[in-house]
Write a protein that holds these residues in place. Structure first.
Motif, short mmCIF file in Angstrom:
data_model
loop_
_atom_site.label_atom_id
_atom_site.label_comp_id
_atom_site.label_asym_id
_atom_site.label_seq_id
_atom_site.Cartn_x
_atom_site.Cartn_y
_atom_site.Cartn_z
N VAL B 821 0.84 -1.20 0.00
CA VAL B 821 0.00 0.00 0.00
C VAL B 821 0.87 1.25 0.00
O VAL B 821 0.61 2.21 -0.73
N MET B 822 1.92 1.21 0.82
CA MET B 822 2.83 2.37 0.84
C MET B 822 3.48 2.59 -0.52
O MET B 822 3.66 3.74 -0.96
N SER B 823 3.81 1.48 -1.15
CA SER B 823 4.43 1.62 -2.47
C SER B 823 3.46 2.23 -3.47
O SER B 823 3.83 3.08 -4.28
N LEU B 824 2.21 1.81 -3.38
CA LEU B 824 1.21 2.37 -4.29
C LEU B 824 1.03 3.86 -4.04
O LEU B 824 0.94 4.67 -4.96
N PHE B 825 0.97 4.21 -2.77
CA PHE B 825 0.81 5.63 -2.44
C PHE B 825 2.00 6.45 -2.91
O PHE B 825 1.84 7.55 -3.44
N SER B 826 3.17 5.92 -2.69
CA SER B 826 4.37 6.68 -3.10
C SER B 826 4.41 6.83 -4.62
O SER B 826 4.79 7.89 -5.13
N ARG B 827 4.01 5.81 -5.31
CA ARG B 827 3.98 5.91 -6.77
C ARG B 827 2.96 6.95 -7.22
O ARG B 827 3.21 7.75 -8.13
N HIS B 828 1.80 6.91 -6.55
CA HIS B 828 0.77 7.87 -6.91
C HIS B 828 1.24 9.30 -6.64
O HIS B 828 1.02 10.22 -7.43
N ARG B 829 1.96 9.45 -5.53
CA ARG B 829 2.46 10.76 -5.19
C ARG B 829 3.51 11.21 -6.20
O ARG B 829 3.54 12.38 -6.62
N ALA B 830 4.33 10.28 -6.58
CA ALA B 830 5.36 10.62 -7.56
C ALA B 830 4.74 11.02 -8.89
O ALA B 830 5.20 11.95 -9.55
N ARG B 831 3.69 10.35 -9.25
CA ARG B 831 3.02 10.72 -10.51
C ARG B 831 2.42 12.11 -10.41
O ARG B 831 2.45 12.89 -11.36
N GLN B 832 1.84 12.41 -9.23
CA GLN B 832 1.24 13.74 -9.08
C GLN B 832 2.30 14.82 -9.16
O GLN B 832 2.11 15.86 -9.80
N ILE B 833 3.42 14.56 -8.52
CA ILE B 833 4.50 15.55 -8.58
C ILE B 833 5.01 15.70 -10.00
O ILE B 833 5.25 16.81 -10.48
N GLY B 834 5.12 14.58 -10.67
CA GLY B 834 5.56 14.63 -12.06
C GLY B 834 4.57 15.37 -12.94
O GLY B 834 4.96 16.12 -13.85
N ALA B 835 3.29 15.19 -12.65
CA ALA B 835 2.29 15.89 -13.45
C ALA B 835 2.34 17.38 -13.20
O ALA B 835 2.16 18.19 -14.11
N ARG B 836 2.62 17.77 -11.94
CA ARG B 836 2.72 19.20 -11.66
C ARG B 836 3.91 19.81 -12.37
O ARG B 836 3.85 20.93 -12.88
N LEU B 837 4.99 19.08 -12.37
CA LEU B 837 6.19 19.59 -13.04
C LEU B 837 6.00 19.60 -14.54
O LEU B 837 6.60 20.41 -15.22
#
Lengths: 260, 837, 214
Positions: B821-837
């Protein structure tokens, strides 16, 4: 000569011929598209980064000897050791090697010396020793931990014959936040490596190190020969299943036994 | 007042103005024009033709005539006069007197004094009037202060310096040194770079009273030489000084011996130039001295030469006017013959004949007349070379004239042997001598003026600019003045010190105020370079992808839970009833097969047991094998222990001690420990082939094969059963493939770790059956004990084993899900950050 | 000069011995030659073990001489190695002198020092493996890792016989996994390893791979 002996000779000769054949026809080995193996890409990357950072790579060759089936994995580890040393010969800190077998230790030292002499960079006081760190699996693991925990070691490559003690090595690498590339021919250890190493080498990938690290055409030809034999084995297995399903297998066995 | 039209802009200026009011062009005649005036065009000797003679003598039929031509008074240019100085003076210590005697004995002391000026050592090139004052009065030289000698540029390095430059370099530094000495000094320096030391200067030292003259030669160094490069037109200046007339009076008549010794350098030159290859290879050797080897002249002839009148001056110095090779070369250089032809002052030729007869066509007649009076008469010579001219040439100079010692008088050898035409290109490509460049920039009167850009100095004048001034263009401050002390620029001040600059801090160097005009793009490049250099010194942290941090808390949590639960279970587990695992039919099971095989064994039948496991696996392997070995002992079989592991023999003893103490098997009576079998699979194979040869002695050194357990065993097939205890799947595989394939009636069985079972199971279930039976781990051992009806170690460890499994499964499940679950969340967070950038 | 001589000779020896031993597997008539070579190999392997121990000793003597942070461990290793060697020699002498096996001191060292240490390390391995299994989804969240994760759980639960987890269905799943996918996968891996082993051996026989410094 028994049927097993005849089959063995045929297999060896066929392999030999295929390797020669592929080494001849593949004039441009670099153009050959092999299946990407991330672990070897990682090794090349780590070699480059180690040269840039002034750090070392640690290569552990396992505890497999030279007189058994595990010798193949040990020799594959030596081949990878040679390639890594060649690629990092410009580094101020050449790779450090450790072994858990006396014979492999001697061969490792010979490989190191020969590779550095070929590159005219041999410095006995500075280069990796290929030392024997332990004779039993866990004494070997414990002796290797000191090298893994060296702050100047940026990555660990475990290629050779390992047992369940490999989890000590991979875990230590993880604790040091250094990437771990590991591969062995022992199946239980493969399961451990898959779970604990950052970049595992599964199955026969261990033996493809020379081909993926640029050891020469004959290594690429070896992979091609293995592919040919793999297809032959698949064909034999499927044919046997089909014959068994159709009941022909007993018919063939009777023919071979001469009971008909 | 009379207006003077500016030659550049054409506007009128008053005649008392030196410079044009409009374009600041010098209104007075420049060097070229004045020289042109001095020498009328119709009387201008064909300088290029003489150069042709100098450079391509192979086209000259008579070298002697060329020598004579070179010394023709009416055609002798300043360069030729220098050649005279170069080639003659070693014959006579006092150059001026010798030259006077040689060329114009009847000449008045005035002319001789002018030549003596050449030898004025105290004359600094920076004090020397302009070069065009050679043929004018000193008053006139002030009019041409716009081109002082101290502005000469060091265009020529030591390697590139033509002989004239070397000559003048030595000239400035040596007192009473003849021009030949001046010439020889740099040449010797060059020779020193190519010749062994023992062939260098020592031979140069003349004897007797010439010692003083030649001493400076020995002391001559590159610094002295290079310091004079900037004054390459100094010979012009020296000709102006008339005060040294008395000093230049011939005082010493050299003895033949002295002359000979003084001309040793020429001998070496000859030796060096015996072959064309040597000349070509020796790049340091002056090009104009590239001659074929000639035999040294006799001193007596040289003494005669000193008495040779001007009419008998050898004409080899004269150049042929129709030398096509030089013309071709000049054509390649986009020059005309006239362009390279230095302006020959008419005074030279006229004064040679008579001072009063000549009428120079220079603007200021008075000045010219003064010069005419001072001009040496040695330049007056015959137009045509006489055959006797060869004889007039000093012997040590005959090689320069191409006269072979063994050649007939009419047979000449090329004095300036040029190998090929490309050599000309190389010679003059970028290293055009100043005098030649001067000639090329200002030969003819009017055409040259058009070729010179307004406001631009002629090239040969530029060449006269002193070194110090030239470096001012770099914009370096005065405190940056630096005198090079090494290399071709040795002695030249204010050169850019390359080594020192390299060692400087780039930032500090970058702060030097340079008066350079940099465009915006240049500034951008500078800023970029400065930024790059600055960033080089900064530590840059390479950002790697963050490694997966170890979860120490999870690790410790797992360890504590397992330790606590298993320890508690071991302590209190006996009181808890534990159900046995269920299984299928015993007959088809692996442990059942082994059980029935052992049941069929009889007492004193030999059984080989291999202890092939690591000490770390002792817990599992002892538990798994205790029931099986106990069963064998109950059957009364003889046991033989062997191991392919170094620790195996000790493990075997430890096993018997800890698990089979009740059976009380005795060594060498009921069991034998054969010890360690080295060589792994190869050793095992060898043992299978010939066991007695491979292991002749027991672990304790006793005769193993004479003991009861092995008394009836000769080969591997004599054992009734082989039992392998191993935790290594590879070891199990080795036993099966290396030994099991050889065994015929002897069953191969195993007690293995649970991790090995998947790999050996096919050997048990395949046909033919390579593996007769096996016990895998604690579970099979538990079943085996139950089958035997004798609870043993497996039953004791069964409950802790199960508790450990439960804890492990729970930990893996919870930890795995949490990490997932933590891995999924971290991936989701990374995608969001990548989308913002 | 030595290198030029050494390389061809060592390569020729390696290739020749390898071919003879390999052919000995298939051709019975040369079994005797193969056996002689194998025996020679065994002696060399035993000597290599001694050489390895000496190498281990010298390396740690060098490390002890340096001022590294691990020099203390090297000192401990050298002391224990020498003590164990002395104990073994004493036991051997006593055995020869008494005529009876007497390895009490060696057994003591093994039982109370080496065995607990290695067993403890294996126990810690259990912790590490548990941690690795729990951490695999954090390392690689892909299909294979998820499969790996759940297969671990199923096999462990299938070997469980204590209530309430003693579920017959889990035992069947456990057996099926062991006998079918695990065995098939292991066989596939072993075949690949066998092919790799053959090619490695052939490269050695061809002399293209020369780990012996030739």
């Amino acid at each position: 000569m028994s049927a097993t002996g005849f089959t063995g000779i045929v297999v060896v000769v066929l392999f030999f011929g295929l390797m020669i054949f592929f080494s001849i026809i593949e004039s441009e080995p670099k153009e050959k598209k092999n299946r990407p193996i991330p672990a070897y890409d990682k090794i090349i990357q780590e070699v480059n980064e180690a040269v840039e950072d002034g750090t070392q790579l640690h290569i552990s060759l396992g505890r497999g000897g030279i007189t058994g089936p595990e010798s193949a994995s040990a020799l594959a580890g030596l081949s990878i050791l040679k390639q890594v040393i060649e690629k990092s010969s410009v580094s101020d800190y050449p790779p450090v090697a450790s072994t858990g077998n006396a014979v492999i230790s001697i061969l490792a030292q010979d490989t190191i010396k020969g590779t550095f002499q070929a590159g005219s960079a041999y410095d006995q006081g500075r280069n990796p020793s290929g030392e024997l760190v332990g004779l039993t699996p866990f004494s070997y693991a414990a002796g290797t931990l000191t090298t893994i925990r060296d702050n100047n070691v940026s990555a660990n490559i475990h290629t050779g014959w390992f047992g369940s003690e490999v989890t000590w090595l991979t875990t230590a690498g993880e604790r040091q936040s250094s990437p771990t590339i590991a591969g062995t021919a022992q199946l239980p250890a493969q399961a451990i490596i898959y779970a604990s190493a950052s970049d595992p080498l599964i199955g026969e990938e261990l033996y493809a190190g020379g081909a993926y690290l640029g050891a020469g055409k004959i290594h690429l030809a070896s992979i091609s020969a293995q592919d040919v034999f793999r297809w032959i084995i698949i064909f034999i297995i499927l044919t046997s299943v089909l014959f068994n399903f159709l009941g022909i297998d007993t018919f063939i066995e009777d023919i071979l036994a001469g009971s008909m | 007042m009379k207006d003077i039209l500016c030659p550049t802009c054409g506007r009128p200026n008053s005649d008392n103005q030196e410079f044009c009011n409009y374009c600041y062009t010098q209104l007075g005649p420049d060097e070229s024009s004045r020289l042109d005036d001095l020498l009328p065009p119709e009387e201008t000797p064909d300088e290029s033709s003489r150069l042709d003679d100098l450079l391509q003598p192979e086209e000259t039929p008579d070298e002697a005539s060329r020598l004579d031509d070179l010394l023709q008074p009416e055609e002798t240019p300043d360069e030729i006069s220098r050649l005279d100085d170069l080639l003659k003076p070693e014959e006579i210590p006092d150059e001026s007197s010798r030259l006077d005697d040689l060329l114009q004995p009847e000449e008045t002391p005035d002319e001789a004094s002018r030549l003596d000026d050449l030898l004025q050592p105290e004359e600094s090139p920076f004090e020397t009037p302009p070069t065009d004052g050679i043929f004018t009065s000193e008053e006139e030289t002030t009019d041409h202060s716009t081109m002082p000698d101290d502005q000469a540029q060091p265009e020529i390095s030591s390697d590139e310096t033509p002989p004239e430059d070397d000559y003048f370099t030595a000239e400035e530094t040596l007192d009473e040194t003849s021009p030949l000495d001046d010439l020889s000094a740099p040449e010797d320096t060059q020779l020193d770079s190519t010749l062994p030391d023992d062939q260098a200067l020592p031979d140069e030292t003349p004897e007797a009273d010439l010692t003083q003259q030649t001493e400076p030669l020995d002391e001559f160094d590159l610094d002295q030489m290079s310091s004079g490069f900037g004054e390459d037109a100094g010979w012009f200046d020296m000709l102006q000084d008339s005060d040294s007339t008395e000093e230049s009076e011939p005082e010493v008549v050299p003895t033949p011996t002295e002359k000979k010794s003084e001309t040793d350098w020429l001998e070496r030159i000859k030796r060096l130039n015996k072959s064309g290859e040597e000349v070509e290879d020796d790049s340091s050797f002056p090009d104009w001295l590239s001659v074929t080897g000639k035999k040294e002249q006799e001193p007596t002839e040289e003494s005669e030469e000193t008495e040779t009148p001007a009419e008998e001056v050898p004409g080899w110095l004269q150049m042929d006017e129709d030398d096509t090779a030089v013309r071709e070369f000049l054509r390649k250089k986009d020059l005309t013959v006239d362009e390279i032809t230095p302006e020959i002052p008419e005074e030279i030729t006229v004064v040679a004949e008579t001072k009063e007869e000549k009428e120079p066509s220079i603007p200021d007649k008075e000045k010219v007349e003064t010069e005419h009076k001072k001009f040496p008469s040695w330049a007056s010579a015959e137009d045509k070379p006489s055959p006797e001219g060869i004889q007039d040439i000093p012997e040590e100079l005959q090689f320069l004239a191409g006269i072979s010692p063994d050649s007939t008088p009419g047979k000449t050898v090329d004095p300036f042997q040029i190998e090929e035409e490309d050599f000309f290109d190389d010679l003059f490509d970028d290293e055009l001598p100043s005098w030649l460049s001067t000639a090329s920039s200002g030969d003819e009167s009017l055409p040259i003026e058009h070729e010179i850009t307004p406001g631009e100095l002629p090239g040969w004048v530029e060449a006269m600019r002193p070194v110090v001034e030239s470096t001012d263009t770099t914009g370096l401050p005065d405190d940056e003045d630096y005198i090079e002390n090494y290399g071709p620029l040795a002695g030249i001040p204010s050169v850019l010190p390359a080594e020192a600059e390299l060692a400087l801090d780039p930032e500090k160097a970058a702060r030097k105020p340079l008066d350079l005009t940099a465009s915006k793009s240049h500034q951008e490049y500078v800023n970029l370079l400065r930024k790059l250099i600055g960033e080089e010194s900064k530590l840059k942290v390479i950002k790697k992808p963050p490694p997966l941090a170890t979860q120490r808390v999870l690790r410790w949590l797992i360890a504590i839970i397992l330790l606590v639960t298993i320890t508690g279970t071991v302590i209190f587990g006996d009181s808890i009833p534990t159900p046995t695992p269920t299984d299928g039919p015993i007959q088809t099971s692996s442990y059942g097969a082994l059980y029935y095989q052992i049941e069929r064994l009889k007492s004193e039948q030999p059984v080989l047991i291999a202890f092939d496991y690591q000490p770390a696996a002792t817990g599992e392997m002892h538990t798994a094998s205790a029931a099986v070995v106990d069963h064998l002992m109950e059957q009364g079989t003889y046991l033989s222990f062997v191991s392919t592991q170094p620790t195996g023999p000790v493990l075997a003893e430890h096993f018997l001690t800890t698990t089979q103490g009740e059976n009380a098997y005795k060594h060498n009576q009921q069991y034998i420990n054969l010890g360690y079998l080295p060589g792994e699979s190869a050793g095992l194979l060898s043992f299978v082939i010939a066991p007695k040869k491979i292991i002749p002695l027991a672990f304790d050194g006793s005769n193993a094969w004479g003991s009861p357990p092995l008394i009836n065993v000769n080969n591997i097939g004599d054992f009734e059963m082989i039992l392998v205890i191993t935790d290594d799947p590879n070891t199990a595989k080795i036993w099966i493939e290396q030994v099991g394939t050889i065994l015929e009636d002897t069953p191969l069985n195993m007690v293995v770790s649970a991790q090995v079972e998947p790999l050996i199971q096919p050997y048990f279930r395949s046909s033919p059956q390579l593996l007769s039976g096996y016990v895998s781990g604690v579970i099979d051992s538990m079943k085996y004990e139950n089958l035997m009806g004798q609870p043993n170690l497996a039953n004791k460890t069964w409950l802790p084993f199960n508790i450990g499994i439960i804890i492990s499964v729970g930990t893996i499940f919870i930890g795995g899900l949490a990490n997932g679950v933590m891995s999924l969340f971290s991936r989701h967070r990374a995608r969001q950050i990548g989308a913002r950038l | 000069m030595n290198i030029k001589l050494k390389a061809p000779i060592s390569t020729a020896i390696a290739i020749g011995v390898g071919i003879v031993v390999l052919a000995g597997y298939f051709i019975p008539s040369i079994t005797n030659i193969r056996f002689i070579l194998l025996r020679t190999g065994l002696v060399l392997a035993a000597v290599a073990l001694l050489v390895g121990i000496i190498n281990l000793l010298t390396v740690h003597i060098k490390k002890m001489g340096s001022e590294g942070e691990n020099s203390g461990y090297s000192l401990i290793l050298i002391i224990t190695l020498l003590v164990t060697l002395a104990v073994g020699i004493i036991d051997m002498l006593q055995t020869y002198l008494a005529g009876q096996p007497n390895f009490q001191m060696t057994n003591w060292v093994f039982t109370y020092i080496q065995l607990p240490i290695e067993t403890s390390m294996l126990a810690v391995t259990a912790v590490s493996l548990t941690y690795a299994a729990a951490n695999i989804l954090r390392k690689r969240m892909d299909l294979f890792s998820i499969t790996f994760f759940f297969v671990i759980l199923l096999v462990l639960l299938g070997s469980f016989s204590v209530p309430p987890a003693n579920i017959p269905f889990l035992h069947v799943v456990h057996d099926w996994i062991i006998r079918v996918p695990a065995l098939g996968g292991a066989r596939g891996l072993l075949l690949g390893i066998a092919l790799g082993t053959i090619t490695t051996g052939i490269r050695i026989l061809m002399g293209t791979d020369r780990p012996y410094g030739g």
